[in-house]
Scaffold this motif. Structure first.
Motif, PDB file in Angstrom:
ATOM      1  N   LEU A   1       0.836  -1.197   0.000  1.00 62.77           N
ATOM      2  CA  LEU A   1       0.000   0.000   0.000  1.00 62.77           C
ATOM      3  C   LEU A   1       0.870   1.245   0.000  1.00 62.77           C
ATOM      4  O   LEU A   1       1.955   1.257   0.570  1.00 62.77           O
ATOM      5  N   VAL A   2       0.350   2.304  -0.614  1.00 67.81           N
ATOM      6  CA  VAL A   2       1.013   3.610  -0.603  1.00 67.81           C
ATOM      7  C   VAL A   2      -0.053   4.666  -0.363  1.00 67.81           C
ATOM      8  O   VAL A   2      -1.128   4.627  -0.979  1.00 67.81           O
ATOM      9  N   SER A   3       0.226   5.605   0.530  1.00 67.27           N
ATOM     10  CA  SER A   3      -0.710   6.700   0.770  1.00 67.27           C
ATOM     11  C   SER A   3      -0.038   8.024   0.434  1.00 67.27           C
ATOM     12  O   SER A   3       1.186   8.124   0.490  1.00 67.27           O
ATOM     13  N   PRO A   4      -0.818   9.047   0.095  1.00 64.65           N
ATOM     14  CA  PRO A   4      -0.237  10.357  -0.191  1.00 64.65           C
ATOM     15  C   PRO A   4      -0.053  11.211   1.058  1.00 64.65           C
ATOM     16  O   PRO A   4       0.505  12.300   1.001  1.00 64.65           O
ATOM     17  N   ALA A   5      -0.558  10.730   2.200  1.00 63.71           N
ATOM     18  CA  ALA A   5      -0.532  11.517   3.432  1.00 63.71           C
ATOM     19  C   ALA A   5      -0.491  10.583   4.633  1.00 63.71           C
ATOM     20  O   ALA A   5      -0.584   9.358   4.485  1.00 63.71           O
ATOM     21  N   SER A   6      -0.352  11.167   5.812  1.00 61.26           N
ATOM     22  CA  SER A   6      -0.289  10.371   7.040  1.00 61.26           C
ATOM     23  C   SER A   6      -1.150  10.999   8.130  1.00 61.26           C
ATOM     24  O   SER A   6      -1.053  12.205   8.382  1.00 61.26           O
ATOM     25  N   THR A   7      -1.964  10.182   8.752  1.00 56.12           N
ATOM     26  CA  THR A   7      -2.665  10.543   9.984  1.00 56.12           C
ATOM     27  C   THR A   7      -2.556   9.326  10.900  1.00 56.12           C
ATOM     28  O   THR A   7      -2.328   8.205  10.423  1.00 56.12           O
ATOM     29  N   PRO A   8      -2.729   9.499  12.204  1.00 53.43           N
ATOM     30  CA  PRO A   8      -2.658   8.335  13.092  1.00 53.43           C
ATOM     31  C   PRO A   8      -3.626   7.216  12.696  1.00 53.43           C
ATOM     32  O   PRO A   8      -3.243   6.044  12.663  1.00 53.43           O
ATOM     33  N   LYS A   9      -4.872   7.560  12.384  1.00 53.70           N
ATOM     34  CA  LYS A   9      -5.851   6.532  12.025  1.00 53.70           C
ATOM     35  C   LYS A   9      -5.446   5.806  10.743  1.00 53.70           C
ATOM     36  O   LYS A   9      -5.603   4.580  10.631  1.00 53.70           O
ATOM     37  N   LEU A  10      -4.933   6.553   9.766  1.00 52.76           N
ATOM     38  CA  LEU A  10      -4.543   5.934   8.508  1.00 52.76           C
ATOM     39  C   LEU A  10      -3.334   5.025   8.710  1.00 52.76           C
ATOM     40  O   LEU A  10      -3.282   3.909   8.172  1.00 52.76           O
ATOM     41  N   LEU A  11      -2.354   5.482   9.476  1.00 48.82           N
ATOM     42  CA  LEU A  11      -1.186   4.649   9.743  1.00 48.82           C
ATOM     43  C   LEU A  11      -1.595   3.356  10.442  1.00 48.82           C
ATOM     44  O   LEU A  11      -1.142   2.265  10.078  1.00 48.82           O
ATOM     45  N   GLU A  12      -2.467   3.469  11.431  1.00 44.19           N
ATOM     46  CA  GLU A  12      -2.891   2.284  12.174  1.00 44.19           C
ATOM     47  C   GLU A  12      -3.669   1.326  11.273  1.00 44.19           C
ATOM     48  O   GLU A  12      -3.516   0.102  11.375  1.00 44.19           O
ATOM     49  N   ALA A  13      -4.466   1.876  10.371  1.00 43.17           N
ATOM     50  CA  ALA A  13      -5.231   1.026   9.451  1.00 43.17           C
ATOM     51  C   ALA A  13      -4.307   0.281   8.496  1.00 43.17           C
ATOM     52  O   ALA A  13      -4.512  -0.914   8.219  1.00 43.17           O
ATOM     53  N   MET A  14      -3.286   0.955   7.988  1.00 44.41           N
ATOM     54  CA  MET A  14      -2.373   0.282   7.064  1.00 44.41           C
ATOM     55  C   MET A  14      -1.514  -0.741   7.787  1.00 44.41           C
ATOM     56  O   MET A  14      -1.248  -1.828   7.257  1.00 44.41           O
ATOM     57  N   ILE A  15      -1.089  -0.429   8.991  1.00 43.48           N
ATOM     58  CA  ILE A  15      -0.344  -1.407   9.789  1.00 43.48           C
ATOM     59  C   ILE A  15      -1.194  -2.659  10.005  1.00 43.48           C
ATOM     60  O   ILE A  15      -0.710  -3.795   9.902  1.00 43.48           O
ATOM     61  N   ALA A  16      -2.473  -2.452  10.286  1.00 46.73           N
ATOM     62  CA  ALA A  16      -3.375  -3.570  10.602  1.00 46.73           C
ATOM     63  C   ALA A  16      -3.561  -4.531   9.435  1.00 46.73           C
ATOM     64  O   ALA A  16      -3.906  -5.698   9.639  1.00 46.73           O
ATOM     65  N   THR A  17      -3.334  -4.088   8.206  1.00 48.42           N
ATOM     66  CA  THR A  17      -3.490  -4.986   7.057  1.00 48.42           C
ATOM     67  C   THR A  17      -2.393  -6.040   7.009  1.00 48.42           C
ATOM     68  O   THR A  17      -2.549  -7.082   6.362  1.00 48.42           O
ATOM     69  N   GLY A  18      -1.246  -5.763   7.643  1.00 45.05           N
ATOM     70  CA  GLY A  18      -0.123  -6.677   7.567  1.00 45.05           C
ATOM     71  C   GLY A  18       0.668  -6.569   6.280  1.00 45.05           C
ATOM     72  O   GLY A  18       1.639  -7.309   6.085  1.00 45.05           O
ATOM     73  N   LEU A  19       0.273  -5.657   5.398  1.00 37.29           N
ATOM     74  CA  LEU A  19       0.978  -5.474   4.128  1.00 37.29           C
ATOM     75  C   LEU A  19       2.118  -4.478   4.288  1.00 37.29           C
ATOM     76  O   LEU A  19       2.033  -3.546   5.095  1.00 37.29           O
ATOM     77  N   PRO A  20       3.185  -4.612   3.498  1.00 40.21           N
ATOM     78  CA  PRO A  20       4.192  -3.551   3.446  1.00 40.21           C
ATOM     79  C   PRO A  20       3.532  -2.278   2.945  1.00 40.21           C
ATOM     80  O   PRO A  20       2.620  -2.330   2.108  1.00 40.21           O
ATOM     81  N   PHE A  21       3.982  -1.120   3.425  1.00 42.65           N
ATOM     82  CA  PHE A  21       3.375   0.117   2.949  1.00 42.65           C
ATOM     83  C   PHE A  21       4.322   1.292   3.145  1.00 42.65           C
ATOM     84  O   PHE A  21       5.273   1.224   3.928  1.00 42.65           O
ATOM     85  N   ALA A  22       4.033   2.354   2.413  1.00 44.96           N
ATOM     86  CA  ALA A  22       4.777   3.608   2.538  1.00 44.96           C
ATOM     87  C   ALA A  22       3.775   4.735   2.721  1.00 44.96           C
ATOM     88  O   ALA A  22       3.035   5.071   1.787  1.00 44.96           O
ATOM     89  N   PRO A  23       3.719   5.327   3.906  1.00 46.84           N
ATOM     90  CA  PRO A  23       2.806   6.454   4.124  1.00 46.84           C
ATOM     91  C   PRO A  23       3.394   7.733   3.550  1.00 46.84           C
ATOM     92  O   PRO A  23       4.612   7.920   3.542  1.00 46.84           O
ATOM     93  N   GLY A  24       2.543   8.614   3.086  1.00 44.48           N
ATOM     94  CA  GLY A  24       3.006   9.863   2.501  1.00 44.48           C
ATOM     95  C   GLY A  24       3.387  10.896   3.539  1.00 44.48           C
ATOM     96  O   GLY A  24       2.667  11.107   4.512  1.00 44.48           O
ATOM     97  N   VAL A  25       4.529  11.545   3.325  1.00 42.65           N
ATOM     98  CA  VAL A  25       4.996  12.614   4.209  1.00 42.65           C
ATOM     99  C   VAL A  25       5.540  13.758   3.361  1.00 42.65           C
ATOM    100  O   VAL A  25       5.999  13.551   2.245  1.00 42.65           O
TER     101      VAL A  25
END
Length: 222
Positions: free
Chosen positions: A95-119
């Motif tokens: 997963l890749v996101s264009p931004a970061s918020t606590p809820k979004l980070l926690e949701a992506m972590i919960a998937t168990g998939l590798p990901f890069a949050p946007g900063v």
């Protein structure tokens, strides 16, 4: 900070295939997405990011996974927990996101998939780092200071590596990939809308081949 799910997924750099490139696919239909992905793969690309900017994006992820099993397929423009879960269900491998918020980070972590949050700022990088994340998407790279900003960030965030996206091109790709805190470069320069619209798959393959050659000289993903 709330109680976090365990960070069990591998880092993104450990799963990306081929040269250190992460081209974006934006397609109106699954068939179009597969054609774009095949053109990129023919040019040596091993990993792609399908952005959630069209109604058929999730179906496109599934279609590419089925048609090109050797290609690593992720989903981008993830903006919510619902997006993250839907992408995983569609078969996205990262997963890749264009931004970061606590809820979004926690949701992506919960998937168990590798990901890069946007900063885009030191504060956003610090927040991601507090969550144990050491690989992030730097977006929009060209509007957020580009190469000089990444050089400055290296001195402060010595354990963080970046996927710059936004303003990357064949002309500056080598400059970005030469930075020690850049692990992959993302963007849409390999899949320009005019070539997709006119189905110029051979030209997309040529762009991908040229970019792959540049990337392989500098760094190759796992």
């Amino acid at each position: 900070m709330s109680s976090l799910p365990p960070l069990l997924s591998p880092v993104l750099s450990s799963v990306i295939r081929g040269p250190a490139l992460l081209p974006i696919i934006q397609a109106d239909t699954p068939d179009e997405a597969v054609a774009i992905a095949k053109a990129l793969a023919d040019g040596g690309v091993g990993s792609v990011e399908v952005v959630l900017r069209t109604r058929q994006a999730l179906a496109a992820v599934t279609a590419i996974r089925s048609a090109l099993p050797d290609l690593l397929v992720g989903a981008g423009t993830v903006l919510s927990a619902a997006d993250a879960n839907a992408c995983k269900d569609a078969g996205a491998q990262f997963l890749v996101s264009p931004a970061s918020t606590p809820k979004l980070l926690e949701a992506m972590i919960a998937t168990g998939l590798p990901f890069a949050p946007g900063v885009a700022t030191p504060s956003e990088i610090a927040m991601a780092y507090e969550y144990g994340l050491t690989e992030v998407k730097f977006f929009p790279a060209h509007l957020s200071g580009g190469i000089e900003m990444l050089k400055a960030l290296r001195g402060v965030f010595q354990q963080v590596r970046f996927c710059p996206t936004g303003g990357i091109s064949q002309h500056n790709l080598a400059d970005f990939l030469a930075l020690p805190n850049v692990f992959v470069a993302g963007g849409s320069w390999l899949t320009p809308a005019n070539l997709v619209k006119t189905q110029q798959w051979g030209q997309i393959s040529e762009l991908a081949s040229a970019a792959s050659a540049i990337a392989r000289q500098l760094k190759t993903a796992a």
